[in-house]
Design a protein around this motif. Sequence first.
Motif, PDB file in Angstrom:
ATOM      1  N   LEU A  99       0.806  -1.232   0.132  1.00  0.00           N
ATOM      2  CA  LEU A  99      -0.087  -0.033  -0.052  1.00  0.00           C
ATOM      3  C   LEU A  99       0.949   1.121  -0.085  1.00  0.00           C
ATOM      4  O   LEU A  99       1.884   1.308   0.647  1.00  0.00           O
ATOM      5  CB  LEU A  99      -1.011  -0.037   1.468  1.00  0.00           C
ATOM      6  N   GLU A 100       0.468   2.279  -0.949  1.00  0.00           N
ATOM      7  CA  GLU A 100       1.301   3.498  -0.969  1.00  0.00           C
ATOM      8  C   GLU A 100       1.049   4.279   0.202  1.00  0.00           C
ATOM      9  O   GLU A 100       0.005   3.972   1.039  1.00  0.00           O
ATOM     10  CB  GLU A 100       0.909   4.377  -1.926  1.00  0.00           C
ATOM     11  N   SER A 101       1.877   5.156   0.690  1.00  0.00           N
ATOM     12  CA  SER A 101       1.864   5.985   1.860  1.00  0.00           C
ATOM     13  C   SER A 101       2.352   7.296   1.633  1.00  0.00           C
ATOM     14  O   SER A 101       2.641   7.899   2.758  1.00  0.00           O
ATOM     15  CB  SER A 101       2.598   5.242   3.336  1.00  0.00           C
ATOM     16  N   THR A 102       2.074   7.933   0.578  1.00  0.00           N
ATOM     17  CA  THR A 102       2.650   9.319   0.315  1.00  0.00           C
ATOM     18  C   THR A 102       2.064  10.170   1.255  1.00  0.00           C
ATOM     19  O   THR A 102       2.861  10.944   2.050  1.00  0.00           O
ATOM     20  CB  THR A 102       2.152   9.832  -1.019  1.00  0.00           C
ATOM     21  N   TYR A 103       0.709  10.386   1.599  1.00  0.00           N
ATOM     22  CA  TYR A 103       0.303  11.352   2.600  1.00  0.00           C
ATOM     23  C   TYR A 103      -0.431  10.349   3.706  1.00  0.00           C
ATOM     24  O   TYR A 103      -1.375  10.437   4.325  1.00  0.00           O
ATOM     25  CB  TYR A 103      -0.924  11.783   2.181  1.00  0.00           C
ATOM     26  N   GLY A 104       0.313   9.358   4.242  1.00  0.00           N
ATOM     27  CA  GLY A 104       0.119   8.581   5.226  1.00  0.00           C
ATOM     28  C   GLY A 104      -0.083   9.180   6.575  1.00  0.00           C
ATOM     29  O   GLY A 104      -0.687   8.620   7.638  1.00  0.00           O
ATOM     30  N   ASP A 105       0.343  10.402   6.763  1.00  0.00           N
ATOM     31  CA  ASP A 105       0.435  11.387   7.946  1.00  0.00           C
ATOM     32  C   ASP A 105      -0.463  12.409   8.163  1.00  0.00           C
ATOM     33  O   ASP A 105      -0.645  13.149   9.032  1.00  0.00           O
ATOM     34  CB  ASP A 105       1.647  11.665   8.398  1.00  0.00           C
ATOM     35  N   ARG A 106      -1.106  12.441   7.069  1.00  0.00           N
ATOM     36  CA  ARG A 106      -2.244  13.761   6.966  1.00  0.00           C
ATOM     37  C   ARG A 106      -3.284  13.617   6.223  1.00  0.00           C
ATOM     38  O   ARG A 106      -3.394  12.832   5.105  1.00  0.00           O
ATOM     39  CB  ARG A 106      -1.480  14.989   6.867  1.00  0.00           C
TER      40      ARG A 106
END
Length: 463
Positions: free
Chosen positions: A210-217
């Motif tokens: 799973l991609e997580s480019t914006y995993g924090d917002r």
Amino acid sequence: MRVTLYGAAGGVTGSAYLIETTTARLLVDFGLFQGADEAQHREAMPRDLDPRRLDAVLLTHAHLDHVGRLPLLAKAGFHGPIYGTQATIQLADLVLRDSAKIQRQDAEYENKHRQRRGQPPIEPPYDDEDVTHIIQQCQTVGYDHPVPVARGLTARFVDAGHMLGSSSIDVVITENGRHKRAIFSGDVGSRDAPILRDPVPLQEGDLVFLESTYGDRDHRPIDQTIAEFRTIVGDAVARRGLILAPAFAIGRAQTLLYLLAVMFRRDELPKFPVYLDSPMALAANRIYLEHPELIDAEARRFLNDAPLSEDTETMHMVESVAESRALNDMRGPAMIIASSGMATGGRIVHHLKHHVWQPDVSVLITGFQAQGTPGRQLVDGADHLTLMGDRVPVRASVHTLNGFSAHAGQTDLVRWFAPLADDRPRLALTHGEQAAREALAAVIAAQYGIQAALPDYGARFDM
Ligand SMILES: [Zn+2]
């Protein structure tokens, strides 16, 4: 079955996964390393990857960081099929030819220095002919139907809602009579993004990347962003100002044109001159218009309700350099949409140089701006820019809209993963900076009790 990561592991570029079974070897994506990742990965071709032994390649979508190393495969002896949706193949053709051109220009520039130092010239990594070879190897797949892609492997592509033709891929691997499912999210799009359909979630998987480019917002809601866009443009037009909009040629440029056309039709904005000054964006427009089946219901309704020609009568498609140059003396009200999206090259650099020192000009930033780019300097409030060697004061007003992301935010990534969580798969978070994927891993661990792996380059997953 084994999956090895050859990129986008702890960074966001260079996506590449190698699937190996007892009967086949295939790649999912083979993207270019860009920016800071590029310096770390000087060897574009992994040493233990022999392209002559590959059976096939699957493409999630046409962004350079997912397709940019493909021509190297053909050069190294890979002659097998490359599977992607039709729009992905058409856009990859565009993106790879642009990449070949930039590499040629970079090599020419470097060779001038080398000549002065008495060093032999270097060759660009690949050229237009290499791109032609690799595009000829591409085979079109439709969405939602499993297709055999190698001995013992079938792949089903579903819409990922990230760019036209983008996919998540569900790979079923049959070894010794047993089936395993590997899921590759690709880049997952934002829900409710203009033009594109929402990402299609997958239901079953044993191993999930799973991609997580914006995993924090999470992003600002799209409706708010569109309303802000309307206000900024409306105010500038009322002041008879000129608006410069740096935009990625594929995706963002079409979104801006579409939103303007909608606002013109609804009389939310008065019709004013809009110039799309990017040959690549024009080529992308044509590909978008060829695929009405890929756009969402709202955009389709808009196209079907009334002729687009009336909404676009003040929109001008700028092809030649001479026409582009004529915009240097442009007065408002008008908008110039040009690439590159971060103003690191392309025609937008000329427009900024000629206009950014004028106080009645607005610069509208609608895309991600990496550290060190002129676009980022504008966002950060720089009082001057260095453009083509000239120091230019910034007197234009700069507006930044953060809600137009082509990537899902944290909530939507978790939502995409939710149906898969029931199977308790092995989960690996890729395509994200460390902080982003740690944050996403924490949310998934709290909600589903699944501990995600955060793999580095070269990491292997055996099933
Ligand atoms: Zn992408």
